[in-house]
Enzyme design. Structure first.
Site, PDB file in Angstrom:
ATOM      1  N   ASP A 209      -9.299  -5.436  -4.735  1.00  0.00           N
ATOM      2  CA  ASP A 209      -8.459  -4.458  -4.040  1.00  0.00           C
ATOM      3  C   ASP A 209      -8.951  -3.032  -4.240  1.00  0.00           C
ATOM      4  O   ASP A 209      -9.358  -2.645  -5.340  1.00  0.00           O
ATOM      5  CB  ASP A 209      -7.028  -4.571  -4.582  1.00  0.00           C
ATOM      6  CG  ASP A 209      -5.954  -4.226  -3.576  1.00  0.00           C
ATOM      7  OD1 ASP A 209      -6.084  -3.180  -2.915  1.00  0.00           O
ATOM      8  OD2 ASP A 209      -5.006  -5.001  -3.453  1.00  0.00           O
TER       9      ASP A 209
ATOM     10  N   HIS B 264      -7.522  -5.834  -0.305  1.00  0.00           N
ATOM     11  CA  HIS B 264      -6.277  -5.083  -0.149  1.00  0.00           C
ATOM     12  C   HIS B 264      -5.235  -5.810   0.701  1.00  0.00           C
ATOM     13  O   HIS B 264      -4.101  -5.348   0.799  1.00  0.00           O
ATOM     14  CB  HIS B 264      -6.610  -3.725   0.485  1.00  0.00           C
ATOM     15  CG  HIS B 264      -5.523  -2.709   0.445  1.00  0.00           C
ATOM     16  ND1 HIS B 264      -4.875  -2.331  -0.717  1.00  0.00           N
ATOM     17  CD2 HIS B 264      -4.966  -1.957   1.437  1.00  0.00           C
ATOM     18  CE1 HIS B 264      -3.975  -1.406  -0.447  1.00  0.00           C
ATOM     19  NE2 HIS B 264      -3.995  -1.166   0.856  1.00  0.00           N
TER      20      HIS B 264
ATOM     21  N   SER C 152       0.842  -1.201   0.000  1.00  0.00           N
ATOM     22  CA  SER C 152       0.000   0.000   0.000  1.00  0.00           C
ATOM     23  C   SER C 152       0.880   1.256   0.000  1.00  0.00           C
ATOM     24  O   SER C 152       1.695   1.432  -0.914  1.00  0.00           O
ATOM     25  CB  SER C 152      -0.957  -0.056   1.200  1.00  0.00           C
ATOM     26  OG  SER C 152      -1.983   0.890   1.073  1.00  0.00           O
TER      27      SER C 152
END
Length: 289
Positions: free
Chosen positions: A240, A267, A101
């Site tokens: 995601d 995610h 991320s």
């Protein structure tokens, strides 16, 4: 076997770290998301320590590291300097890096500095452009119920991010596109707690995952990805919040890259499909040791 400790940065603040495993493979340095999420939710990646040392650390401003009240510290450039300091302090002359991320954005920025001794990189559930991520997140919001869409639109426009209807719709988005497990594990819940009111997150990101109004809002390194020549594994969940579209953008521009999509994940594929995820990453790292 693992051990932990603290690193003192050049600015005097202390970072917490933990090294798990003593395998002979090249160490893996983990860059967590958020910014401000802390290492907690990455704990399932300790499974990779069967082959090599796996290095966790909490970036400055979160978790077990110092949390100074100083918004001027929360910049991409300073966090890149921090990665260099961690690497030097722990003697990681050669390493792999995995950024998840925000950690992927940080990894991209850091790799563009051309650090020596990096054998490969894993870019997990990330993008090379904040704007593309936000555009894709808005597309996902467009697939939600009308009530949820309107709650996010109306209360978001008013800045009423704590309105009950807004919070309910945000929770629905998170359950669809952050982690799809019916019961979130303790490691992820600890990360959620880390982010609650976190100054780093609010300064760099904003009030929630899909409202990026902090100093990262214009970040974009898509046009420079061709400068990264390390082997790169891109991982992404089918559902995601930072979508496979973002992964494909990176793949098309990174000269030595591959993409693996985790069909049952959002995610947090390393949490949602941990056995397959760690198997895929372990094979890639062994290939490039």
């Amino acid at each position: 076997m693992s051990y932990d400790g603290h690193i003192t940065l050049g600015n005097g603040y202390k970072l917490w770290y933990r090294i798990a495993g003593q395998g002979s493979g090249t160490p893996l340095l983990l860059l967590h998301g958020g910014p401000g999420a802390g290492h907690d939710y990455l704990e399932p990646l300790e499974a990779l320590s069967a082959d090599r040392p796996v290095v966790f650390f909490d970036q400055l401003g979160c978790g077990r590291s110092d949390q100074p009240d100083d918004p001027t510290l929360w910049t991409v450039e300073r966090f890149c300097d921090e990665v260099d300091e961690v690497r030097d302090a722990l003697g990681l002359t050669e390493c792999h890096v995995l950024g998840q991320s925000w950690g992927g954005w940080l990894a991209i920025e850091w790799l563009l500095r051309r650090p020596k001794g990096v054998k490969s990189a894993v870019l997990a559930s990330t993008s090379s452009s904040t704007r593309q991520f936000v555009t894709e997140a808005q597309r996902l919001i467009g697939q939600m119920s009308e009530a949820d869409r309107e709650a996010l639109r109306i209360h978001g426009a008013a800045g009423a991010y704590d309105h009950p209807d807004y919070l309910s719709a945000m929770e629905t988005f998170y359950r669809l596109h952050v982690c799809r497990l019916p019961d979130w594990p303790d490691c992820l819940n600890r990360t959620v707690a880390n982010l609650d009111g976190n100054q780093v997150y609010m300064t760099m990101n904003g009030p929630n995952e899909f409202t990026v109004i902090g100093n990262l809002k214009d970040w974009d390194r898509t046009d420079r990805l061709h400068e990264i020549d390390e082997p790169v594994l891109i991982t992404v969940g089918r559902h995601d919040e930072i979508t496979p579209v973002c992964s494909e953008t990176m793949h098309q521009r990174l000269p030595e890259s591959r993409v693996v999509i985790f069909e049952d994940s959002a995610h947090c594929a390393h949490i949602e499909e941990p056995e397959r995820y760690c198997a895929v990453v372990a094979e890639f790292l062994r290939e490039h040791d």
